[in-house]
Design an enzyme around this catalytic site. Structure first.
Site, PDB file in Angstrom:
ATOM      1  N   HIS A  35      12.237 -25.651  76.101  1.00 51.63           N
ATOM      2  CA  HIS A  35      10.825 -25.474  76.478  1.00 51.63           C
ATOM      3  C   HIS A  35      10.593 -25.694  77.962  1.00 51.63           C
ATOM      4  O   HIS A  35       9.456 -25.873  78.405  1.00 51.63           O
ATOM      5  CB  HIS A  35       9.931 -26.427  75.667  1.00 51.63           C
ATOM      6  CG  HIS A  35       9.863 -26.100  74.214  1.00 51.63           C
ATOM      7  ND1 HIS A  35       9.367 -26.971  73.278  1.00 51.63           N
ATOM      8  CD2 HIS A  35      10.239 -24.995  73.520  1.00 51.63           C
ATOM      9  CE1 HIS A  35       9.440 -26.415  72.070  1.00 51.63           C
ATOM     10  NE2 HIS A  35       9.967 -25.224  72.188  1.00 51.63           N
ATOM     11  N   CYS A  42       8.340 -19.622  90.467  1.00 49.99           N
ATOM     12  CA  CYS A  42       7.509 -18.736  91.284  1.00 49.99           C
ATOM     13  C   CYS A  42       7.315 -17.415  90.546  1.00 49.99           C
ATOM     14  O   CYS A  42       8.293 -16.707  90.266  1.00 49.99           O
ATOM     15  CB  CYS A  42       8.143 -18.481  92.648  1.00 49.99           C
ATOM     16  SG  CYS A  42       7.175 -17.330  93.648  1.00 49.99           S
ATOM     17  N   ASN A  86      13.931 -39.872  62.096  1.00 49.21           N
ATOM     18  CA  ASN A  86      12.526 -39.739  62.472  1.00 49.21           C
ATOM     19  C   ASN A  86      11.720 -40.949  62.020  1.00 49.21           C
ATOM     20  O   ASN A  86      12.038 -41.559  61.002  1.00 49.21           O
ATOM     21  CB  ASN A  86      11.957 -38.470  61.807  1.00 49.21           C
ATOM     22  CG  ASN A  86      11.088 -37.679  62.762  1.00 49.21           C
ATOM     23  OD1 ASN A  86      11.507 -37.376  63.870  1.00 49.21           O
ATOM     24  ND2 ASN A  86       9.892 -37.367  62.342  1.00 49.21           N
TER      25      ASN A  86
HETATM   26  N1  APR Z   1      11.143 -42.687  66.961  1.00 47.84           N
HETATM   27  C1  APR Z   1      11.452 -41.586  66.180  1.00 47.84           C
HETATM   28  N2  APR Z   1      10.545 -40.603  65.874  1.00 47.84           N
HETATM   29  C2  APR Z   1       9.295 -40.775  66.359  1.00 47.84           C
HETATM   30  C3  APR Z   1       8.911 -41.886  67.161  1.00 47.84           C
HETATM   31  C4  APR Z   1       9.908 -42.859  67.459  1.00 47.84           C
HETATM   32  N3  APR Z   1       9.637 -43.942  68.184  1.00 47.84           N
HETATM   33  N4  APR Z   1       7.577 -41.765  67.472  1.00 47.84           N
HETATM   34  C5  APR Z   1       7.156 -40.609  66.890  1.00 47.84           C
HETATM   35  N5  APR Z   1       8.189 -40.025  66.214  1.00 47.84           N
HETATM   36  C6  APR Z   1       8.171 -38.759  65.467  1.00 47.84           C
HETATM   37  C7  APR Z   1       6.864 -38.505  64.745  1.00 47.84           C
HETATM   38  O1  APR Z   1       6.909 -39.043  63.438  1.00 47.84           O
HETATM   39  C8  APR Z   1       6.791 -36.976  64.725  1.00 47.84           C
HETATM   40  O2  APR Z   1       7.444 -36.454  63.574  1.00 47.84           O
HETATM   41  O3  APR Z   1       8.278 -37.727  66.417  1.00 47.84           O
HETATM   42  C9  APR Z   1       7.571 -36.571  65.981  1.00 47.84           C
HETATM   43  C10 APR Z   1       6.706 -36.061  67.130  1.00 47.84           C
HETATM   44  O4  APR Z   1       6.138 -34.842  66.728  1.00 47.84           O
HETATM   45  P1  APR Z   1       5.266 -33.962  67.757  1.00 47.84           P
HETATM   46  O5  APR Z   1       4.299 -34.821  68.432  1.00 47.84           O
HETATM   47  O6  APR Z   1       4.768 -32.793  66.973  1.00 47.84           O
HETATM   48  O7  APR Z   1       6.307 -33.490  68.874  1.00 47.84           O
HETATM   49  P2  APR Z   1       7.424 -32.344  68.795  1.00 47.84           P
HETATM   50  O8  APR Z   1       7.914 -32.145  67.399  1.00 47.84           O
HETATM   51  O9  APR Z   1       8.435 -32.635  69.833  1.00 47.84           O
HETATM   52  O10 APR Z   1       6.566 -31.059  69.242  1.00 47.84           O
HETATM   53  C11 APR Z   1       7.229 -29.827  69.325  1.00 47.84           C
HETATM   54  O11 APR Z   1       5.261 -28.763  70.165  1.00 47.84           O
HETATM   55  O12 APR Z   1       3.436 -29.076  71.433  1.00 47.84           O
HETATM   56  C12 APR Z   1       4.626 -28.430  71.395  1.00 47.84           C
HETATM   57  O13 APR Z   1       6.019 -27.687  73.154  1.00 47.84           O
HETATM   58  C13 APR Z   1       5.537 -28.834  72.532  1.00 47.84           C
HETATM   59  O14 APR Z   1       7.903 -29.366  72.468  1.00 47.84           O
HETATM   60  C14 APR Z   1       6.667 -29.567  71.821  1.00 47.84           C
HETATM   61  C15 APR Z   1       6.643 -28.970  70.438  1.00 47.84           C
END
Ligand code: APR
Length: 230
Positions: free
Chosen positions: A105, A113, A197
């Protein structure tokens, strides 16, 4: 053993970087459609630039955590048998010691640019329209993949998923494609799959095994396990 590791915002949460969809997540305070799409950038470039300038500034105030450091230790042992792909745009994997990190990403500390196509390491702000170091045009945008844009390195990622023995997903909600499809691709190719997770994700039931807990505990323990089994 060849391993593909996918990380998401959860791996950087304990470093103090907000995730996207958790209670205090980034998308709680911002509508992604207004800050993370090419259309949003056309409509209000200042709003978008300020959003990423603020996130880039925060990066200077946080440090990699035990999960980042453990994955760097695994890279040091496995070498090219570890393929680390991240959805994160922060540089905490690199600052944790990883040298081969595939940012599907994009990266917050890089500017792209749109006039000459050049990409530049960038730690400063972009809202004031600084000139491109290559062509001098005021056409720099964050080198981040927005919703509706094609992620980077997809061919290499597909190749790594096809060639691996184990696919591991760490700290991601499994709601955003194509990353959310990697587990299906791995299972379709007969690979072993593991999720680490804090909470159940959208794809938890698809994994052979899913472990619950903070990344700073789960990841070092899992890396010890892999290295002990060699
Ligand atoms: N340790 C392990 N897992 C964790 C922790 C932690 N300390 N804190 C949160 N999580 C888990 C949450 O339970 C959740 O399932 O991490 C996950 C975060 O999910 P999102 O916030 O949806 O992030 P992500 O999956 O990386 O998003 C994917 O979405 O918004 C777009 O481009 C952006 O790369 C991003 C993509």
């Amino acid at each position: 053993m060849r391993i593909v590791v996918l990380t998401g915002a959860g791996v950087s949460a304990e470093s103090g970087l907000a995730t996207f969809r958790d209670a205090d997540g980034l998308w709680e305070g911002h509508d992604p459609i207004t800050v993370a799409t090419p259309e949003a950038f056309d409509a209000d470039p200042d709003l978008v630039q300020r959003f990423y300038d603020e996130r880039r500034a925060v990066l200077g105030r946080v440090q990699p955590n035990a999960a980042h450091v453990a994955l760097a230790r695994l890279e040091a042992e496995l070498g090219k048998n570890l393929y680390l792909v991240t959805q994160n745009i922060d540089d905490l994997h690199e600052r944790g010691g990883s040298s081969r990190v595939h940012h599907m990403h994009g990266r917050l500390r890089a500017a792209w640019c749109t006039a000459c196509g050049g990409r530049h390491e960038w730690t400063d702000t972009l809202v004031e329209r600084p000139p491109c170091p290559s062509c001098e045009a005021s056409a720099l945008r964050p080198d981040v993949v927005w919703f509706g844009e094609v992620p980077y390195d997809m061919d290499a990622i597909d190749q790594a998923l096809w060639a691996c023995d184990l696919f591991v997903s760490i700290g991601t909600s499994g709601l955003v494609y194509p990353a959310a499809a990697f587990v299906h691709y791995a299972i379709g190719n007969g690979k072993r799959t593991l999720e680490l997770n804090l909470a159940a994700s959208d794809g938890t039931s698809d994994f052979h095994e899913s472990r619950r807990g903070p990344a700073t505990e789960l990841v070092p323990a899992w890396v010890d396990e892999v290295l002990a089994a060699r």
